[in-house]
Write a protein that holds these residues in place. Structure first.
Motif, PDB file in Angstrom:
ATOM      1  N   ALA A  56      48.834 135.559  16.053  1.00 45.20           N
ATOM      2  CA  ALA A  56      48.081 135.874  14.839  1.00 45.20           C
ATOM      3  C   ALA A  56      46.689 135.248  14.870  1.00 45.20           C
ATOM      4  N   THR A  57      46.592 134.057  15.436  1.00 43.15           N
ATOM      5  CA  THR A  57      45.306 133.360  15.512  1.00 43.15           C
ATOM      6  C   THR A  57      44.312 134.137  16.364  1.00 43.15           C
ATOM      7  N   VAL A  58      44.788 134.766  17.417  1.00 45.63           N
ATOM      8  CA  VAL A  58      43.920 135.546  18.307  1.00 45.63           C
ATOM      9  C   VAL A  58      43.271 136.707  17.546  1.00 45.63           C
ATOM     10  N   MET A  59      43.967 137.244  16.567  1.00 49.82           N
ATOM     11  CA  MET A  59      43.402 138.327  15.755  1.00 49.82           C
ATOM     12  C   MET A  59      42.558 137.779  14.603  1.00 49.82           C
ATOM     13  N   PHE A  60      42.976 136.645  14.071  1.00 50.56           N
ATOM     14  CA  PHE A  60      42.332 136.094  12.884  1.00 50.56           C
ATOM     15  C   PHE A  60      40.950 135.500  13.173  1.00 50.56           C
ATOM     16  N   LEU A  61      40.834 134.659  14.189  1.00 52.56           N
ATOM     17  CA  LEU A  61      39.566 133.944  14.404  1.00 52.56           C
ATOM     18  C   LEU A  61      38.370 134.871  14.641  1.00 52.56           C
ATOM     19  N   PRO A  62      38.489 135.927  15.451  1.00 58.64           N
ATOM     20  CA  PRO A  62      37.326 136.824  15.575  1.00 58.64           C
ATOM     21  C   PRO A  62      36.975 137.514  14.254  1.00 58.64           C
ATOM     22  N   SER A  63      37.985 137.835  13.456  1.00 57.55           N
ATOM     23  CA  SER A  63      37.719 138.457  12.151  1.00 57.55           C
ATOM     24  C   SER A  63      36.993 137.495  11.229  1.00 57.55           C
ATOM     25  N   LYS A  96      63.106 126.914   8.717  1.00 58.99           N
ATOM     26  CA  LYS A  96      64.327 126.681   7.940  1.00 58.99           C
ATOM     27  C   LYS A  96      65.305 127.843   8.060  1.00 58.99           C
ATOM     28  N   ASP A  97      64.792 129.068   7.943  1.00 68.84           N
ATOM     29  CA  ASP A  97      65.639 130.263   7.919  1.00 68.84           C
ATOM     30  C   ASP A  97      64.753 131.468   8.234  1.00 68.84           C
ATOM     31  N   ALA A  98      64.983 132.089   9.377  1.00 67.45           N
ATOM     32  CA  ALA A  98      64.122 133.186   9.827  1.00 67.45           C
ATOM     33  C   ALA A  98      64.021 134.317   8.797  1.00 67.45           C
ATOM     34  N   SER A  99      65.050 134.527   8.012  1.00 67.74           N
ATOM     35  CA  SER A  99      65.026 135.617   7.038  1.00 67.74           C
ATOM     36  C   SER A  99      64.091 135.338   5.864  1.00 67.74           C
ATOM     37  N   LYS A 100      63.588 134.124   5.752  1.00 71.38           N
ATOM     38  CA  LYS A 100      62.708 133.743   4.636  1.00 71.38           C
ATOM     39  C   LYS A 100      61.228 133.777   4.999  1.00 71.38           C
ATOM     40  N   ARG A 101      60.891 134.256   6.197  1.00 65.72           N
ATOM     41  CA  ARG A 101      59.507 134.190   6.670  1.00 65.72           C
ATOM     42  C   ARG A 101      58.592 135.256   6.077  1.00 65.72           C
ATOM     43  N   GLY A 102      59.152 136.275   5.466  1.00 67.16           N
ATOM     44  CA  GLY A 102      58.385 137.428   5.000  1.00 67.16           C
ATOM     45  C   GLY A 102      57.238 137.134   4.051  1.00 67.16           C
ATOM     46  N   PRO A 103      57.465 136.391   2.954  1.00 67.96           N
ATOM     47  CA  PRO A 103      56.353 136.167   2.012  1.00 67.96           C
ATOM     48  C   PRO A 103      55.147 135.461   2.647  1.00 67.96           C
ATOM     49  N   GLY A 104      55.382 134.456   3.461  1.00 71.05           N
ATOM     50  CA  GLY A 104      54.271 133.779   4.131  1.00 71.05           C
ATOM     51  C   GLY A 104      53.534 134.719   5.072  1.00 71.05           C
ATOM     52  N   TYR A 105      54.292 135.560   5.754  1.00 65.95           N
ATOM     53  CA  TYR A 105      53.686 136.548   6.649  1.00 65.95           C
ATOM     54  C   TYR A 105      52.789 137.499   5.859  1.00 65.95           C
ATOM     55  N   LEU A 106      53.274 137.969   4.716  1.00 67.32           N
ATOM     56  CA  LEU A 106      52.475 138.897   3.902  1.00 67.32           C
ATOM     57  C   LEU A 106      51.195 138.248   3.392  1.00 67.32           C
ATOM     58  N   VAL A 107      51.280 137.002   2.948  1.00 69.32           N
ATOM     59  CA  VAL A 107      50.092 136.298   2.467  1.00 69.32           C
ATOM     60  C   VAL A 107      49.087 136.127   3.603  1.00 69.32           C
ATOM     61  N   SER A 108      49.562 135.681   4.764  1.00 68.68           N
ATOM     62  CA  SER A 108      48.637 135.489   5.889  1.00 68.68           C
ATOM     63  C   SER A 108      48.049 136.824   6.339  1.00 68.68           C
ATOM     64  N   SER A 109      48.842 137.869   6.312  1.00 67.75           N
ATOM     65  CA  SER A 109      48.330 139.196   6.691  1.00 67.75           C
ATOM     66  C   SER A 109      47.246 139.663   5.731  1.00 67.75           C
ATOM     67  N   ALA A 110      47.426 139.377   4.447  1.00 71.44           N
ATOM     68  CA  ALA A 110      46.400 139.749   3.465  1.00 71.44           C
ATOM     69  C   ALA A 110      45.103 138.981   3.735  1.00 71.44           C
ATOM     70  N   GLY A 111      45.217 137.693   4.046  1.00 72.60           N
ATOM     71  CA  GLY A 111      44.029 136.906   4.373  1.00 72.60           C
ATOM     72  C   GLY A 111      43.324 137.435   5.605  1.00 72.60           C
ATOM     73  N   TRP A 112      44.105 137.771   6.631  1.00 72.69           N
ATOM     74  CA  TRP A 112      43.512 138.320   7.853  1.00 72.69           C
ATOM     75  C   TRP A 112      42.844 139.661   7.582  1.00 72.69           C
ATOM     76  N   ALA A 113      43.545 140.537   6.856  1.00 69.30           N
ATOM     77  CA  ALA A 113      42.980 141.865   6.576  1.00 69.30           C
ATOM     78  C   ALA A 113      41.672 141.750   5.806  1.00 69.30           C
ATOM     79  N   LEU A 114      41.615 140.805   4.893  1.00 69.31           N
ATOM     80  CA  LEU A 114      40.376 140.627   4.121  1.00 69.31           C
ATOM     81  C   LEU A 114      39.239 140.116   5.002  1.00 69.31           C
ATOM     82  N   THR A 115      39.531 139.163   5.910  1.00 69.44           N
ATOM     83  CA  THR A 115      38.459 138.709   6.808  1.00 69.44           C
ATOM     84  C   THR A 115      37.984 139.859   7.684  1.00 69.44           C
ATOM     85  N   LEU A 116      38.907 140.669   8.148  1.00 68.91           N
ATOM     86  CA  LEU A 116      38.529 141.811   8.986  1.00 68.91           C
ATOM     87  C   LEU A 116      37.679 142.810   8.200  1.00 68.91           C
ATOM     88  N   LEU A 117      38.097 143.115   6.983  1.00 70.58           N
ATOM     89  CA  LEU A 117      37.339 144.044   6.146  1.00 70.58           C
ATOM     90  C   LEU A 117      35.932 143.520   5.877  1.00 70.58           C
TER      91      LEU A 117
END
Length: 130
Positions: A56-63, A96-117
């Motif tokens: 994710a960092t490889v995509m985020f930092l250039p954005s 803690k539990d792989a099934s609980k990773r979704g919300p953090g992923y969505l928040v980070s994806s929103a941050g990345w998408a906004l930097t890219l935009l």
């Protein structure tokens, strides 16, 4: 606030260090000898957190750089903070539990998408003016 993107980069480096430490610690704790990448489920989750964060960092930092360079250092930096918070949330939840990773992923994806935009808008604007 012009230095906010640099602060986000520093936080990203610290995040990478944290995920490296967690994977290394789990490898040692559960006796997973290199180069093995499987073994105890806690180690496997820690390794996935490290690798997913690196990917994710490889995509985020250039954005982030594009957003900061082409006119949006404040907004890019704020979006970058959202990405960092989301990635930390993702990492802690996944460990803690792989099934609980979704919300953090969505928040980070929103941050990345906004930097890219912001980066795309800023670059297009610069190309049209210059």
């Amino acid at each position: 606030m012009q230095h906010l993107p640099a602060i986000v980069v520093l936080l990203t480096v610290l995040l990478q260090m944290g995920t490296m430490w967690a994977a290394g610690h789990a490898r040692e704790k559960y006796g997973i000898k290199a180069p093995a990448v499987t073994g105890h489920p806690v180690f496997e989750r820690a390794l996935r957190v490290q690798m997913n964060t690196l990917e994710a960092t490889v995509m985020f930092l250039p954005s982030l750089w594009l957003a900061a360079q082409f006119g949006f250092p404040l907004w890019g930096g704020l979006a970058g903070l959202v990405w960092v918070v989301g990635r930390v949330w993702y990492a802690v939840a996944y460990l803690k539990d792989a099934s609980k990773r979704g919300p953090g992923y969505l928040v980070s994806s929103a941050g990345w998408a906004l930097t890219l935009l912001l980066g795309v808008i800023g670059l297009v604007r610069a190309l049209m003016v210059g």
